[in-house]
Design an enzyme around this catalytic site. Structure first.
Site, short mmCIF file in Angstrom:
data_model
loop_
_atom_site.label_atom_id
_atom_site.label_comp_id
_atom_site.label_asym_id
_atom_site.label_seq_id
_atom_site.Cartn_x
_atom_site.Cartn_y
_atom_site.Cartn_z
N ASP A 127 2.18 -10.39 -10.36
CA ASP A 127 2.71 -9.03 -10.44
C ASP A 127 4.13 -9.05 -9.88
O ASP A 127 4.32 -9.29 -8.68
CB ASP A 127 1.83 -8.07 -9.64
N ARG A 129 6.31 -6.56 -9.79
CA ARG A 129 6.87 -5.23 -9.54
C ARG A 129 7.27 -5.02 -8.09
O ARG A 129 6.67 -5.57 -7.18
CB ARG A 129 5.86 -4.15 -9.94
#
Length: 203
Positions: A127, A129
């Protein structure tokens, strides 16, 4: 985060029942991408309903059955249309790896890898982000406490670390299709998303 401020607002009717969302743009976001907030209805001044929704072109626009993104987006908007809330639409396609890389990861998933294994094979993180911009946007809107709609514990932890008090976590629905069961199972088993595996087993 003090440098972030509301740039402009415009009302757009977005729901079939005539509900209007106020679309908000910002100046001073890190890293400078064009994230937006959509403010719906009257806000709970103490702790408004909030969803952080990462852009998913395939799911949000084209109703892809490989994920649950589009269904979660529409659930959040419908609920906020009734109760009020703030949806942050974050330009973080493919959990931050970008659209082309996401499509490349899909090819690897077709060959048998799960969503996280495919990212790693392409030398991306599980991930990628960063939710700093989300905290900036909430701060610019005057939101310091919220009720967060999510199945993802990492979003809760990230907001809290960035100074936003998440007073309640509200799970979204589990939207199972014939094409996304492995994706949902990987999120539940590897990242502790609030997805009941027995729901998947019944499909």
């Amino acid at each position: 985060m003090d440098a972030c401020r509301v740039s402009s607002t415009v009302e757009i009717p977005i729901l079939a029942n005539g509900q209007v969302g106020t679309f908000v743009s910002f100046d001073g976001l890190v890293p400078g991408e064009e994230h937006i907030a959509i403010v719906m209805g009257a806000q709970d001044q103490e702790a408004p309903l909030v969803r952080l929704h990462s852009e998913c072109l395939t799911g949000d626009i084209f109703a892809s059955q490989r994920c649950d993104c589009g269904a979660q987006l529409h659930e959040a908007l419908e609920r906020m249309g009734r109760e009020g809330g703030v949806l942050l639409y974050l330009r973080q396609e493919g959990r931050g790896i970008g659209l082309y890389a996401k499509l490349a990861a899909y090819r690897l998933q077709d060959a048998g890898l799960d969503t996280f294994e495919a990212n790693r094979r392409l030398n991306f993180p599980d991930d990628g982000r960063d939710f700093t911009a989300a905290a900036q946007m909430l701060g610019a809107l005057g939101v310091q406490r919220c009720r967060l709609m999510t199945n993802n514990p990492d979003k809760v932890e990230a907001l809290r670390e960035l100074g936003i008090d998440v007073v309640e976590v509200i799970p979204t629905g589990v939207y199972v299709t014939a094409h996304n069961q492995g994706y949902l199972r990987a999120k539940a088993k590897q990242k502790n998303h609030a997805i009941k595996l027995d729901v998947l087993a019944e499909q």
